[in-house]
Design an enzyme around this catalytic site. Structure first.
Site, mmCIF file in Angstrom:
data_model
loop_
_atom_site.group_PDB
_atom_site.id
_atom_site.type_symbol
_atom_site.label_atom_id
_atom_site.label_comp_id
_atom_site.label_asym_id
_atom_site.label_seq_id
_atom_site.Cartn_x
_atom_site.Cartn_y
_atom_site.Cartn_z
ATOM 1 N N LEU A 17 0.831 -1.212 0.000
ATOM 2 C CA LEU A 17 0.000 0.000 0.000
ATOM 3 C C LEU A 17 0.863 1.259 0.000
ATOM 4 O O LEU A 17 0.572 2.233 -0.684
ATOM 5 C CB LEU A 17 -0.937 -0.001 1.217
ATOM 6 C CG LEU A 17 -1.939 1.157 1.224
ATOM 7 C CD1 LEU A 17 -2.909 1.047 0.059
ATOM 8 C CD2 LEU A 17 -2.707 1.215 2.538
ATOM 9 N N LYS A 115 -1.317 11.941 17.348
ATOM 10 C CA LYS A 115 -1.185 10.532 17.719
ATOM 11 C C LYS A 115 -2.503 9.905 18.128
ATOM 12 O O LYS A 115 -3.302 10.518 18.830
ATOM 13 C CB LYS A 115 -0.192 10.397 18.880
ATOM 14 C CG LYS A 115 1.202 10.249 18.392
ATOM 15 C CD LYS A 115 2.178 10.148 19.543
ATOM 16 C CE LYS A 115 3.576 10.217 19.019
ATOM 17 N NZ LYS A 115 4.109 8.916 18.637
ATOM 18 N N ILE A 442 21.391 20.693 17.613
ATOM 19 C CA ILE A 442 20.792 19.592 18.390
ATOM 20 C C ILE A 442 21.480 18.259 18.112
ATOM 21 O O ILE A 442 21.229 17.276 18.796
ATOM 22 C CB ILE A 442 19.272 19.526 18.113
ATOM 23 C CG1 ILE A 442 18.625 20.896 18.357
ATOM 24 C CG2 ILE A 442 18.573 18.494 18.982
ATOM 25 C CD1 ILE A 442 18.885 21.496 19.726
ATOM 26 N N GLY A 443 22.329 18.198 17.112
ATOM 27 C CA GLY A 443 23.099 16.963 16.925
ATOM 28 C C GLY A 443 23.326 16.583 15.479
ATOM 29 O O GLY A 443 24.444 16.595 14.987
ATOM 30 N N GLU A 495 26.451 13.166 13.528
ATOM 31 C CA GLU A 495 25.660 11.916 13.545
ATOM 32 C C GLU A 495 25.557 11.220 12.178
ATOM 33 O O GLU A 495 24.578 10.542 11.891
ATOM 34 C CB GLU A 495 24.250 12.162 14.130
ATOM 35 C CG GLU A 495 24.288 12.711 15.552
ATOM 36 C CD GLU A 495 22.908 12.926 16.193
ATOM 37 O OE1 GLU A 495 21.930 12.307 15.750
ATOM 38 O OE2 GLU A 495 22.832 13.729 17.142
ATOM 39 N N TRP A 572 10.270 3.969 21.702
ATOM 40 C CA TRP A 572 10.255 3.722 20.258
ATOM 41 C C TRP A 572 10.633 2.285 19.894
ATOM 42 O O TRP A 572 10.999 1.986 18.773
ATOM 43 C CB TRP A 572 11.126 4.764 19.539
ATOM 44 C CG TRP A 572 10.493 6.137 19.577
ATOM 45 C CD1 TRP A 572 9.214 6.427 19.974
ATOM 46 C CD2 TRP A 572 11.098 7.396 19.232
ATOM 47 N NE1 TRP A 572 8.985 7.779 19.900
ATOM 48 C CE2 TRP A 572 10.115 8.408 19.450
ATOM 49 C CE3 TRP A 572 12.356 7.775 18.758
ATOM 50 C CZ2 TRP A 572 10.370 9.762 19.210
ATOM 51 C CZ3 TRP A 572 12.607 9.122 18.518
ATOM 52 C CH2 TRP A 572 11.617 10.099 18.738
ATOM 53 N N GLU A 616 5.466 11.689 25.127
ATOM 54 C CA GLU A 616 4.501 10.758 24.526
ATOM 55 C C GLU A 616 4.377 9.455 25.312
ATOM 56 O O GLU A 616 3.462 8.689 25.061
ATOM 57 C CB GLU A 616 4.823 10.512 23.058
ATOM 58 C CG GLU A 616 6.119 9.783 22.829
ATOM 59 C CD GLU A 616 6.441 9.642 21.345
ATOM 60 O OE1 GLU A 616 6.552 10.675 20.673
ATOM 61 O OE2 GLU A 616 6.587 8.504 20.881
ATOM 62 N N HIS A 705 11.551 21.905 10.709
ATOM 63 C CA HIS A 705 10.598 21.072 9.973
ATOM 64 C C HIS A 705 10.203 21.709 8.641
ATOM 65 O O HIS A 705 9.383 21.174 7.913
ATOM 66 C CB HIS A 705 9.361 20.813 10.825
ATOM 67 C CG HIS A 705 9.711 20.067 12.078
ATOM 68 N ND1 HIS A 705 9.873 20.700 13.285
ATOM 69 C CD2 HIS A 705 9.986 18.766 12.293
ATOM 70 C CE1 HIS A 705 10.224 19.799 14.194
ATOM 71 N NE2 HIS A 705 10.307 18.622 13.615
ATOM 72 N N CYS A 737 15.457 21.299 16.550
ATOM 73 C CA CYS A 737 15.670 19.856 16.557
ATOM 74 C C CYS A 737 16.849 19.567 15.630
ATOM 75 O O CYS A 737 17.485 20.498 15.129
ATOM 76 C CB CYS A 737 14.391 19.163 16.073
ATOM 77 S SG CYS A 737 14.397 17.379 16.310
#
Ligand code: GLN
Ligand code: ZN
Length: 771
Positions: A17, A115, A442-443, A495, A572, A616, A705, A737
Site C-alpha cells: 500500500l 497521535k 541539536i546533533g 551523527e 520507540w 509521549e 521542519h 531539533c
C-alpha cells in the site's frame, strides 16, 4: 463461543500500500491501478482471516491514508478550504485533506495530524465548526462490505462511534463545544448504517475508545443518546461496542447500559476490569475478551488466557463469549513468517514472538482450547506454547544476572549529581568558557542521499568498513570546519554514522533484536520498524566514543557528545512484556550511564542525552502520570548523574506542550535543555511565566521542519521574547531539533543567521564593544 478481529494491518506484508500510494502521488500509476491495489490487499486480508477461522471479520478497517479521515469524508466533514477541489475525484480530495494541495496555482494546507491515543499511529484530526452540517458523502464502508460479500465473506463493518469521532476532532472556531454537533451528526451516521443493513450487514463494530478514558457528564450523556438512537433505528442489527488501550473503570456501568449486543474490552492493558464488567454486563449481552496483545509482538500465554476465559464462561456461559485480540492489529507487523534472517532475529527469540497473522491463529486456538474443539492439534499447540513460555522465563539469552544485580543495587545517589546546579554552573563556566547566549545545534547535520548510500553500500558489502569510515570521517571533518567557520560555540560531530537515533543504539546493546520486515504504519504511507527489546540490556562496549573523540580531535572548540536517552529508546521499541517498563527503562539507563562515563573519560566536556519521546510516554489516564514520571525521570537521572560537576549535561525534547509537566522536566536536572518551540513561543512563555525554570535552556529559534530560512531579526525577536521570562544568563541559542532532514544550503544560511542573532543579543550586554 465465537472469534472476532477488530482490524488488520492494511499496509501489506511487503508494504504494497505504501508503494502504491507513493507511486500514485508521483503520478507513476493511475487512480485505477491504485484502487486495484487496495482491493487486492483487502481481499488478501479477508481471506487470511477466514482461513484462520475468525468468525467476525472486520471490513472498513482498510484505508488509503487514515480511518479517521475516511470517516470525515464519509460524513461530509470537509473543511471549507477544500471547496475548490470538490470537482476533483474523491480520492484526490481525500489525499489533499491528508497531505495538502499545491497545484495549478492552488495552495491548500493539509489537515492536522496527531497521535492515536498512546500509539505511534497518527490520525488526521477532524475539524469542527459551530452548527456544522454533516451528510452521507462517501460510501466506502458500504462498498467494501459489498466487495467482501461478493467474495463470499459476510464482514462486520467497523465505524468509529459518533461521540468518539467528535472527541477525536478539534473546534476550529470559538464559542461552541463539538459535542453539541451530535444532533447534526447522527442522521449522517444512520444513513451509512442503513445502507449497510440494506446490503445485509448483520454485525456492526462501533469503536468507542473514549469509554476507556475520563469523560465529562455531557460526554457520557452524548454516548448514551447516540447508542440509543442507533440501536432503536436498527433493532435487528448486532452491534459490538469496542473499547481498548485502558480499562472501563468509572465508565463500566455506562458501557454496560448502552443496550448493545456485545461489548469488547482490552484485557491485556487492563485485565483487572474483567471482574467489574462481569458484574454489570446485562442479561444477554455478549462479552468480547481482548486477550491477544494487539500492541506488542509476543506470543500469548495460553495458560493464563484460558484462566480468564474460564472465569468469564463460568459467569456468562460459553455462548456469550467472544475471543479477540485486545485492539486492532494495525499496531503490529503483518507476518512473522517473513522473518528469515537468523542473525538479526534468532530462532530462539522468534519462537517467543507473534505478528498479526500469528495473532489470528492464537485467537482461534484459544477458542478451540476453551471449547475443547479440534483437541489433538490444539493440545499439541498448547504444549508448544507452555514450552516456549517456560524457555522464555529461564533463557540465558534473556536473563543476565549481572544486570539484575546492578538494578537491585541502585542507590538514591546514583540518580543525583555530586552537587546542585548552583555549584555546578560556575565550574562548567570555568571549564567551557562560553559567551552569553551560547550557540549550538541539536546533533544531526544533513543526511544527504550520498551519506545514506554509503550505509546501504556497506550493508551490501560494496564498501569495506574502512572505506565507509573514511567517508564518514570526511563528512564529519567538513561539518566541524563549517561549524568553526560559521562561529558556533558548541560543536557536534553530525551523527553521520547513525541510521536512526534508536536503531543505532539498539544495534550496539545486548537484549535487542531487529526484524527485516516488521513494518508498522506510523502515518499515511510512512512506516517504522521498531527494534524489539527481548532481554536484559547491557552495553558490551562503547557506542559513540570513537566518533565523538574523532570530532573533538579536529578542533579546539568543545564538541558535545550525543546520546539517545533511556525513555526514548524504550518508547520507540517493542518492549518485553515479562517485566515492567520501568525495569527495562532502568536497564537502558545503566547502559547509557556507562556510555556517559566513557565519554567523560575520553575528555568530552558536554554530553547531550536526547529525550524527545518523554512526553509521549505519558499514560492515557492522568491518575497514572505521577507514577510514570517518577520512574522515567529517575531513569534519565541515572543515565546522566555519573559525571563530575564540571561536565555539562544537556537534554533535548521536541514538543511544545510541556506546560503540564514543567516541574518534572526541571526535575531531570539537566544543566541545559534545548526544546522545540519556534512555532509556539507563546506556549513556552506561558510555562515560564508561572514557573522559574532553574537550569539553562535553549528555546529553539529555527524551525527545522520547514525548508524556510529564518531571518536574523526574527530569531533575535524570538530570543527577546524568551528573555522576558528567562534571565539572559540561562539562555542558549539553537535550532528546534536535529538538522538531518534539511539540505546543506538552507542549513548553512540559517545557522549563519542564528549565530549573528546571538551576537546581536550579546552586544546588548557588552555595550563597550559597540563602536
Ligand atoms: N540528536 C538528534 C538529532 O539531532 C535528536 C533528534 C530528535 O530530537 N528527534 O537528530
Ligand atoms: Zn528533536
Amino acid at each position: 463461543m465465537r472469534t472476532n478481529n477488530l482490524g488488520y494491518p492494511r499496509i501489506g506484508g511487503n508494504r504494497e500500500l505504501k508503494k502504491a500510494c507513493e507511486n500514485y502521488w508521483a503520478a507513476k500509476i493511475s487512480l485505477d491501478e491504485l484502487i486495484e491495489q487496495g482491493k487486492a490487499i483487502r481481499l488478501h486480508n479477508w481471506q487470511l482471516q477466514q482461513e484462520a477461522g475468525i468468525d467476525l471479520i472486520p471490513s472498513n478497517d482498510f484505508s488509503f491514508y487514515d480511518q479517521v479521515l475516511d470517516l470525515s469524508l464519509a460524513l461530509g466533514a470537509i473543511p471549507p478550504r477544500y471547496d475548490e477541489l470538490r470537482s476533483e475525484p474523491l480520492t484526490d480530495l481525500y489525499f489533499a485533506m491528508a497531505r495538502g494541495y499545491q497545484k495549478d496555482g492552488k495552495d491548500i494546507t493539509a489537515m492536522e495530524m496527531t497521535k492515536w491515543f498512546d500509539t505511534n499511529y497518527h490520525y488526521i484530526v477532524p475539524e469542527f465548526y459551530n452548527n456544522q452540517e454533516f451528510s452521507y458523502q462517501s460510501n466506502k464502508a458500504v462498498s467494501e462490505f459489498i466487495e467482501a460479500k461478493n467474495a463470499g465473506i459476510l464482514t462486520k463493518p467497523v465505524l468509529i462511534a459518533p461521540v468518539s469521532y467528535l472527541l477525536l476532532g478539534k473546534e476550529k472556531e470559538e464559542g461552541f463545544n463539538r459535542i453539541s454537533l451530535l444532533n447534526n451528526l447522527l442522521p449522517a451516521y444512520l444513513k451509512i448504517i442503513e445502507a449497510l443493513v440494506q446490503e445485509g450487514a448483520q454485525w456492526l463494530q462501533l469503536d468507542e475508545p473514549f469509554l476507556a478514558l475520563e469523560l465529562t457528564e455531557t460526554e457520557k450523556e452524548a454516548i448514551l443518546i447516540s447508542h440509543d438512537a442507533i440501536r432503536s433505528a436498527f433493532p435487528q442489527l448486532n452491534i459490538m461496542v469496542a473499547t481498548y488501550f485502558e480499562g472501563l473503570n468509572n465508565n463500566t456501568q455506562l458501557a454496560c447500559s448502552l443496550g448493545t449486543n456485545a461489548l469488547h474490552i482490552d484485557l491485556v492493558r487492563a485485565p483487572q476490569q474483567l471482574e467489574d464488567v462481569l458484574q454489570h454486563l446485562p442479561g444477554t449481552t455478549l462479552l468480547s475478551l481482548g486477550l491477544v496483545d494487539g500492541r506488542n509482538v509476543w506470543i500469548n500465554d495460553y495458560t493464563q488466557s484460558l484462566q480468564t476465559i474460564y472465569k468469564a464462561v463460568k459467569k456468562l456461559g460459553k455462548e456469550r463469549i467472544i475471543i479477540s485480540p485486545s485492539c486492532s492489529l494495525l499496531h503490529v507487523p503483518c507476518d512473522l513468517d517473513s522473518e528469515t534472517n537468523e542473525t538479526s532475529l534468532t530462532a530462539e527469540v522468534k519462537q517467543w514472538m507473534a505478528f498479526a497473522k500469528q495473532k489470528l491463529n492464537e485467537t482461534v486456538l484459544l477458542k478451540q482450547l476453551a471449547n475443547s474443539e479440534n483437541m489433538t492439534i490444539a493440545a499439541k499447540k498448547l504444549q508448544q506454547n507452555i514450552d516456549a513460555i517456560a524457555s522464555r522465563n529461564t533463557s540465558a539469552l534473556i536473563h543476565n544476572e549481572l544486570v539484575k544485580e546492578r538494578i537491585a543495587n541502585i542507590t538514591e545517589a546514583d540518580g543525583r549529581r555530586n552537587s546542585n546546579f548552583a555549584i555546578r554552573k560556575p565550574l562548567q563556566n570555568a571549564a567551557l568558557n562560553l559567551p552569553l547566549f551560547p550557540t549550538t545545534t541539536i546533533g544531526s547535520f544533513p543526511q544527504t542521499p550520498e551519506v545514506r548510500s554509503w550505509r546501504a553500500k556497506l550493508k551490501k558489502e560494496q564498501l569495506t568498513k574502512t572505506q565507509y569510515d573514511t567517508l564518514i570521517k570526511k563528512e564529519t571533518e567538513e561539518t566541524i570546519r563549517f561549524q568553526e567557520e560559521v562561529g558556533l560555540d558548541v560543536l557536534v560531530h553530525g551523527e553521520f554514522e547513525r541510521n536512526d537515533m534508536v536503531e543505532y543504539f539498539g544495534e550496539r546493546l545486548s537484549g535487542f533484536a531487529f526484524t527485516q520486515n516488521g513494518w508498522v504504519q506510523s502515518y499515511g504511507s510512512r512506516c517504522v520498524k521498531p527494534p524489539v527489546i527481548y532481554g536484559d540490556i547491557s552495553r558490551p562496549e562503547p557506542m559513540t566514543v570513537y566518533w565523538t573523540q574523532y570530532a573533538q580531535s579536529l578542533t579546539q572548540k568543545t564538541v558535545k557528545g550525543m546520546l539517545t536517552g533511556p525513555v526514548t529508546i524504550l518508547q520507540w521499541s517493542f518492549v518485553r512484556n515479562d517485566q515492567s517498563r520501568s525495569i527495562t527503562c532502568t536497564q537502558i539507563a545503566l547502559a547509557i550511564r556507562d556510555e556517559v562515563a566513557d565519554l567523560e573519560n575520553a575528555g568530552i566536556k558536554i554530553i547531550q542525552i536526547d529525550e524527545p519521546a518523554l512526553r509521549e510516554g505519558l499514560p492515557l489516564l492522568k491518575q497514572h502520570w505521577p507514577q510514570y514520571l517518577h520512574w522515567a525521570i529517575k531513569a534519565f537521572r541515572i543515565s546522566a548523574s555519573v559525571v563530575q560537576d564540571a561536565t555539562q549535561i544537556h537534554t533535548h525534547m521536541c514538543y511544545s506542550e510541556f506546560n503540564d509537566i514543567i516541574e518534572d522536566i526541571a526535575d531531570m536536572d539537566a544543566d541545559v535543555i534545548t526544546i522545540e518551540c519556534s512555532r509556539s513561543q507563546m506556549e513556552l512563555l506561558d510555562a515560564f511565566a508561572h514557573f522559574n525554570y532553574p537550569n539553562d535552556i535553549g528555546p529553539g529559534v529555527y524551525d527545522i521542519h520547514s525548508p524556510r530560512v529564518p531571518s536574523e531579526e526574527e530569531m533575535v525577536q524570538l530570543m527577546k521574547k524568551a528573555e522576558r521570562v528567562i534571565p539572559a544568563e540561562q539562555l542558549w541559542v539553537n535550532p528546534d531539533c536535529g538538522l538531518k532532514t534539511r539540505h546543506w544550503d538552507e542549513t548553512k544560511k540559517a545557522l549563519a543567521a542564528m549565530v549573528n542573532a546571538a551576537k546581536q543579543l550579546q552586544l546588548a550586554y557588552e555595550p563597550e564593544i559597540k563602536q
